[in-house]
Design a protein around this motif. Structure first.
Motif, PDB file in Angstrom:
ATOM      1  N   ALA A  28      -3.566   0.672   5.252  1.00 17.55           N
ATOM      2  CA  ALA A  28      -2.834   1.566   4.340  1.00 17.55           C
ATOM      3  C   ALA A  28      -2.825   3.037   4.779  1.00 17.55           C
ATOM      4  O   ALA A  28      -3.880   3.662   4.835  1.00 17.55           O
ATOM      5  CB  ALA A  28      -3.466   1.458   2.960  1.00 17.55           C
ATOM      6  N   SER A  71       2.101   0.185   4.287  1.00 15.91           N
ATOM      7  CA  SER A  71       1.749  -0.742   5.357  1.00 15.91           C
ATOM      8  C   SER A  71       2.965  -1.633   5.597  1.00 15.91           C
ATOM      9  O   SER A  71       3.770  -1.872   4.689  1.00 15.91           O
ATOM     10  CB  SER A  71       0.576  -1.630   4.947  1.00 15.91           C
ATOM     11  OG  SER A  71      -0.561  -0.860   4.652  1.00 15.91           O
ATOM     12  N   PHE A 131      -4.648  -9.597   7.586  1.00 11.13           N
ATOM     13  CA  PHE A 131      -3.853  -8.358   7.469  1.00 11.13           C
ATOM     14  C   PHE A 131      -3.850  -7.712   8.861  1.00 11.13           C
ATOM     15  O   PHE A 131      -4.623  -6.805   9.138  1.00 11.13           O
ATOM     16  CB  PHE A 131      -4.454  -7.422   6.431  1.00 11.13           C
ATOM     17  CG  PHE A 131      -4.365  -7.961   5.026  1.00 11.13           C
ATOM     18  CD1 PHE A 131      -3.195  -7.808   4.293  1.00 11.13           C
ATOM     19  CD2 PHE A 131      -5.432  -8.614   4.445  1.00 11.13           C
ATOM     20  CE1 PHE A 131      -3.103  -8.308   2.997  1.00 11.13           C
ATOM     21  CE2 PHE A 131      -5.351  -9.112   3.153  1.00 11.13           C
ATOM     22  CZ  PHE A 131      -4.182  -8.949   2.433  1.00 11.13           C
ATOM     23  N   HIS A 164       2.192  -2.597  -5.240  1.00 12.00           N
ATOM     24  CA  HIS A 164       2.765  -3.772  -4.572  1.00 12.00           C
ATOM     25  C   HIS A 164       2.335  -5.048  -5.294  1.00 12.00           C
ATOM     26  O   HIS A 164       1.383  -5.051  -6.058  1.00 12.00           O
ATOM     27  CB  HIS A 164       2.375  -3.815  -3.079  1.00 12.00           C
ATOM     28  CG  HIS A 164       0.912  -4.080  -2.818  1.00 12.00           C
ATOM     29  ND1 HIS A 164       0.163  -3.381  -1.894  1.00 12.00           N
ATOM     30  CD2 HIS A 164       0.039  -4.994  -3.333  1.00 12.00           C
ATOM     31  CE1 HIS A 164      -1.062  -3.855  -1.863  1.00 12.00           C
ATOM     32  NE2 HIS A 164      -1.164  -4.822  -2.728  1.00 12.00           N
ATOM     33  N   ASP A 207      -8.084   3.337   4.074  1.00 11.41           N
ATOM     34  CA  ASP A 207      -7.334   3.846   2.921  1.00 11.41           C
ATOM     35  C   ASP A 207      -7.424   5.359   2.735  1.00 11.41           C
ATOM     36  O   ASP A 207      -7.818   5.856   1.660  1.00 11.41           O
ATOM     37  CB  ASP A 207      -7.765   3.119   1.632  1.00 11.41           C
ATOM     38  CG  ASP A 207      -7.381   1.638   1.651  1.00 11.41           C
ATOM     39  OD1 ASP A 207      -6.709   1.214   2.600  1.00 11.41           O
ATOM     40  OD2 ASP A 207      -7.748   0.921   0.716  1.00 11.41           O
ATOM     41  N   ASP A 227       0.819  -1.222   0.000  1.00 17.90           N
ATOM     42  CA  ASP A 227       0.000   0.000   0.000  1.00 17.90           C
ATOM     43  C   ASP A 227       0.855   1.277   0.000  1.00 17.90           C
ATOM     44  O   ASP A 227       0.659   2.170   0.843  1.00 17.90           O
ATOM     45  CB  ASP A 227      -0.913   0.025   1.249  1.00 17.90           C
ATOM     46  CG  ASP A 227      -1.713  -1.247   1.432  1.00 17.90           C
ATOM     47  OD1 ASP A 227      -2.140  -1.830   0.419  1.00 17.90           O
ATOM     48  OD2 ASP A 227      -1.913  -1.656   2.592  1.00 17.90           O
TER      49      ASP A 227
HETATM   50  O1  FUB Z   1      -3.219  -3.570   3.513  1.00 19.66           O
HETATM   51  C1  FUB Z   1      -4.532  -3.800   3.943  1.00 19.66           C
HETATM   52  C2  FUB Z   1      -5.502  -3.480   2.869  1.00 19.66           C
HETATM   53  O2  FUB Z   1      -5.215  -4.243   1.719  1.00 19.66           O
HETATM   54  C3  FUB Z   1      -5.489  -2.063   2.373  1.00 19.66           C
HETATM   55  O3  FUB Z   1      -6.081  -1.154   3.252  1.00 19.66           O
HETATM   56  C4  FUB Z   1      -6.173  -2.234   1.091  1.00 19.66           C
HETATM   57  O4  FUB Z   1      -6.103  -1.150   0.225  1.00 19.66           O
HETATM   58  C5  FUB Z   1      -5.510  -3.483   0.559  1.00 19.66           C
HETATM   59  O5  FUB Z   1      -4.319  -3.207  -0.101  1.00 19.66           O
END
Ligand code: FUB
Length: 377
Positions: free
Chosen positions: A139, A85, A101, A346, A190, A70
């Protein structure tokens, strides 16, 4: 952001095979690879291969000692700074909410030129130092005004609702000190901050599915039935949000508004039109007086763009900036460096895992009419 739920898989698989046909004829001057392909097993995308079976990528990862994703890139005082990130392995189950994530801090990267040595400046902000944060630092973006650097970040609060926070520093690389509360009126994920030529700054936010934007359709957060809150395929898609920032850059100067993204016919995209509708990862840049809003289409894995005459939109769809990268997510930023334009993005070249990504950069090329050439990553 999340994996495609089962009920979407058949249409996505079909689209995956049609996509190269649909976009493959776009002008491509920096295309050493052919289009990415979609695996039928998990709907992530894989890199194309050469005649020996080796995967082919347009660019190499900018750093390989940590996983980064990101990338929001800016030029401050003649140096390039990347606010990504910081992906980590937490062994969280991969699910539709993007629980895998589970990032916990940010590292800022910098370089003096494109292709130059990349410096990792270490931890700039840790989730343990954000008083209201629950989990998942996603992000971020950054801005500079009045001698202060601002780091904007989405994180779930202790009620598991994504909010946008802001942290400040006198250095572009931190350490950043977080405000005690999230930005009032903030939502979803985001954040992307754009400062116009008149000095006014705007924040674009939003992401559907795991980014929770659909839960705000009534104007209030409603997490009771997340699936049902997504519009039906024949209803208008959920749009990103925008608000002007106050002069101190710490709050919104106005209520957030929905941004309209429309087709060439002037009609807003429908939720079922997942090759065109907004999913997450918005970014704004201005070129020759026009506002370019770019974004990820999520489950069709494209970076698309739309243009308009105001930072608030409406924005008219123009085309695809980047075909699918390896991995499920795609996310980018666009920045001018020494008179040339670059896109930071990425993929998952280093790990092969959708939640362990690596940032890259490549030149963004335009035709004389300002339209953007499609990149095959
Ligand atoms: O990195 C976590 C999430 O994945 C981001 O907020 C999104 O844009 C996607 O890339």
């Amino acid at each position: 952001m999340k994996k495609a739920p089962q009920f979407l898989l058949p249409s996505w698989r079909t689209l995956a095979f049609l996509l190269p046909l649909a976009v493959g004829s776009a002008c491509q001057s920096n295309t050493s690879t052919s289009e990415s392909e979609t695996t039928s097993a998990d709907s992530t995308t894989t890199a194309s291969t050469d005649s020996t079976g080796s995967k082919k990528y347009l660019n190499k990862p900018l750093i390989s000692d940590i996983y980064t994703a990101d990338p929001s890139a800016h030029v401050f005082n003649g140096r390039i700074y990347i606010y990504p990130s910081h992906d980590i392995e937490t062994n969280m189950p991969e699910n539709d909410n993007g629980d895998h994530f589970a990032m916990r801090d940010y590292h800022i990267l910098s370089m003096d030129s494109i292709g130059g040595k990349v410096t990792d400046h270490g931890v700039a902000l840790d989730i343990k130092d954000i008083p209201w944060a629950g989990r998942q630092l996603w992000a971020p973006d950054a801005a500079f005004k009045n001698g202060t650097y601002y780091l904007y970040f989405p994180v779930k609060d202790k009620q598991d609702i994504f909010r946008i926070g802001v942290a400040t520093s006198k250095s572009p690389t931190g350490p950043f000190k977080a405000q005690h509360k999230p930005m009032e009126g903030s939502l979803s994920i985001d954040p992307a901050v754009f400062t116009d030529t008149d000095g006014k700054s705007y924040m674009y936010v939003g992401g559907i599915w795991g980014g929770q934007l659909q839960r705000w359709r009534t104007g209030k957060y409603d997490g009771s039935k997340p699936k049902e809150q997504e519009p039906a395929p024949n209803e208008e898609a959920v749009g990103p949000r925008v608000a002007r920032l106050s002069n101190d850059m710490l709050s919104f100067a106005e209520p957030v508004k929905e941004v309209k993204i429309v087709g060439k016919d002037g009609k807003p995209f429908l939720a079922g039109d997942n090759k065109h509708r907004f999913f997450e990862g918005g970014w704004m840049h201005k070129y020759n007086g026009k506002y370019y809003f770019s974004y990820s289409t999520g489950d069709t894995h494209l970076l698309a763009y739309a243009t308009g005459d105001s930072p608030y939109g409406p924005f008219t769809y123009q085309g695809v900036i980047m075909n699918p990268v390896e991995g499920w997510t795609t996310h980018h930023s666009i920045v001018e460096v020494d008179g040339k334009w670059y896109i930071f993005y990425h993929d998952t070249e280093l790990s092969g895992k959708t939640w362990l990504r690596n940032v890259k950069v490549t030149e963004l090329k335009r035709k004389p009419d300002g339209s953007i050439e499609t990149i095959n990553p």
